[in-house]
Design a protein around this motif. Structure first.
Motif, short mmCIF file in Angstrom:
data_model
loop_
_atom_site.label_atom_id
_atom_site.label_comp_id
_atom_site.label_asym_id
_atom_site.label_seq_id
_atom_site.Cartn_x
_atom_site.Cartn_y
_atom_site.Cartn_z
N GLY A 1 0.81 -1.20 0.00
CA GLY A 1 0.00 0.00 0.00
C GLY A 1 0.85 1.26 0.00
O GLY A 1 2.03 1.24 -0.34
N VAL A 2 0.24 2.36 0.40
CA VAL A 2 0.91 3.66 0.44
C VAL A 2 1.34 3.94 1.87
O VAL A 2 0.56 3.80 2.81
CB VAL A 2 0.00 4.78 -0.07
N SER A 3 2.59 4.35 2.04
CA SER A 3 3.12 4.66 3.37
C SER A 3 3.54 6.12 3.43
O SER A 3 3.60 6.82 2.43
CB SER A 3 4.32 3.76 3.69
N GLU A 4 3.86 6.56 4.65
CA GLU A 4 4.29 7.94 4.84
C GLU A 4 5.70 8.15 4.28
O GLU A 4 6.45 7.19 4.06
CB GLU A 4 4.27 8.29 6.33
N LEU A 5 6.04 9.42 4.07
CA LEU A 5 7.38 9.73 3.59
C LEU A 5 8.41 9.32 4.62
O LEU A 5 8.22 9.52 5.83
CB LEU A 5 7.51 11.23 3.29
N PRO A 6 9.53 8.72 4.19
CA PRO A 6 10.56 8.28 5.15
C PRO A 6 11.26 9.47 5.79
O PRO A 6 11.29 10.58 5.24
CB PRO A 6 11.52 7.47 4.28
N SER A 7 11.87 9.22 6.94
CA SER A 7 12.61 10.25 7.64
C SER A 7 13.94 10.49 6.93
O SER A 7 14.40 9.67 6.13
CB SER A 7 12.87 9.80 9.08
N PRO A 8 14.60 11.63 7.22
CA PRO A 8 15.91 11.90 6.60
C PRO A 8 16.95 10.81 6.83
O PRO A 8 17.67 10.45 5.88
CB PRO A 8 16.33 13.23 7.23
N PRO A 9 17.09 10.23 8.04
CA PRO A 9 18.07 9.15 8.20
C PRO A 9 17.76 7.95 7.31
O PRO A 9 18.67 7.32 6.76
CB PRO A 9 17.96 8.78 9.68
N ALA A 10 16.46 7.61 7.18
CA ALA A 10 16.09 6.48 6.32
C ALA A 10 16.39 6.78 4.86
O ALA A 10 16.86 5.91 4.11
CB ALA A 10 14.61 6.14 6.50
N LEU A 11 16.14 8.02 4.44
CA LEU A 11 16.45 8.40 3.07
C LEU A 11 17.95 8.36 2.81
O LEU A 11 18.40 7.96 1.73
CB LEU A 11 15.92 9.81 2.78
N LEU A 12 18.75 8.76 3.80
CA LEU A 12 20.20 8.73 3.66
C LEU A 12 20.70 7.30 3.51
O LEU A 12 21.55 7.00 2.66
CB LEU A 12 20.85 9.40 4.87
N ALA A 13 20.15 6.38 4.35
CA ALA A 13 20.54 4.97 4.23
C ALA A 13 20.11 4.39 2.89
O ALA A 13 20.84 3.60 2.28
CB ALA A 13 19.92 4.17 5.38
N THR A 14 18.94 4.81 2.41
CA THR A 14 18.45 4.34 1.11
C THR A 14 19.35 4.82 -0.03
O THR A 14 19.69 4.06 -0.94
CB THR A 14 17.01 4.83 0.87
N ALA A 15 19.75 6.10 0.04
CA ALA A 15 20.64 6.64 -0.99
C ALA A 15 21.98 5.91 -0.97
O ALA A 15 22.56 5.62 -2.04
CB ALA A 15 20.84 8.13 -0.76
N ALA A 16 22.49 5.60 0.23
CA ALA A 16 23.76 4.87 0.33
C ALA A 16 23.63 3.47 -0.26
O ALA A 16 24.54 2.97 -0.93
CB ALA A 16 24.19 4.80 1.79
#
Length: 294
Positions: A211-226
């Protein structure tokens, strides 16, 4: 310049260096996934593959010009089959970390070099040498050591589901490594396109299943980008280069160090508690992989 580039391509150190870089980056995957734990696994896979596509765009060249050189009938296999393997490998790997202890799931996922050896030996020789079979059994005994408590407890639990998904990821990675060796496919030059298609596949699966979830937090986005730029960006290009090396079979042996490094990183980061089964299983996987590759 052309002569210099030719010498660089033939350098015996280039394939090994590329494989070593890929191994270290892949060993960081369980730790980075833990840092982005708030994201559902398929959503995380979608964002990581998308970041990998964007990150490899400047490093891949000539993809459109070379598409016409694909052998007849291989276009669908390259542009749809290979992204499906990528999506299956990354999505199943991340999902396994959410259902089973990351260190144990990672060790099972990283038995894929043994599966790759079994498949490649069968393809080349038409049979499996005894050393290859013995090494494979030794490596899988290490994975079996981790799931032994579940077997003794009986029943089908969430951890069992994680172990199964880790094995699916291992199968996908082994098939992907075989695809890297197909002459004329040149997956490295098509990497942004392949990663983008894989991202769309996991994105559709995420919308259907998560389904649709909320936008991830900045730390989660940073780990995703890495994750995207490292293990599923630079590492994919590096491994593609290593698999096209004249000594690909020997260079590929470096992948056997991934489960040991992944376990070490998790323990050093405090994510996984020291457990006697982990180092014993890691040594069995490493020893079995090296035996199978002899």
């Amino acid at each position: 310049m052309q002569l210099h580039a030719s010498r660089l391509i033939r350098s015996p150190w280039l394939g090994g260096s590329a494989a070593a870089l890929a191994v270290v980056l892949w060993a960081l995957v369980p730790l980075l996934v833990t840092g982005a734990g708030e994201l559902p696994p398929l959503r995380l896979a979608t964002l990581a593959l998308l970041a990998g596509a964007l990150g490899t765009l400047p490093m891949a060249r000539g993809g459109k010009r070379r598409d016409a050189r694909l052998p007849k009938g291989h276009g669908v296999m390259v542009h749809a089959g290979v992204p499906l393997l990528m999506a299956g490998a990354v999505g199943a790997c991340f999902a396994s970390f959410s259902l089973a202890p990351p260190a144990e799931a990672a060790l099972i996922t990283y038995t894929w070099p043994v599966l790759f050896l079994l498949a490649s030996r069968w393809r080349v020789l038409g049979r499996l040498p005894l050393a290859t079979l013995g090494g494979a059994l030794l490596a899988f005994s290490g994975a079996a050591l981790l799931v032994a408590p579940e077997v003794l407890a009986g029943g089908f639990s969430g951890a069992w589901g994680g172990y199964g998904l880790a094995l699916v990821a291992a199968l996908c990675w082994a098939l992907y490594s075989l695809a890297c060796q197909v002459p004329g496919w040149r997956l490295g030059e098509r990497m942004p396109h392949l990663l983008l298609v894989a991202s769309v596949m996991t994105g559709v699966a995420s919308l259907v299943l998560e389904g649709v979830s909320e936008l991830p937090s900045p730390p989660a986005l940073l780990a995703t980008a890495a994750l995207g730029l490292g293990p599923y960006g630079i590492a994919m290009l590096a491994w593609d280069r290593a698999m096209r090396d004249p000594q690909a079979r020997r260079v590929g042996n470096l992948a056997h160090a991934v489960p040991v490094l992944a376990t070490l990183f998790l323990v050093l980061a405090g994510v996984t508690s020291p457990d006697w089964r982990l180092p014993v299983a890691a040594v069995l996987v490493l020893a079995g992989s090296m035996t199978a590759s002899r």
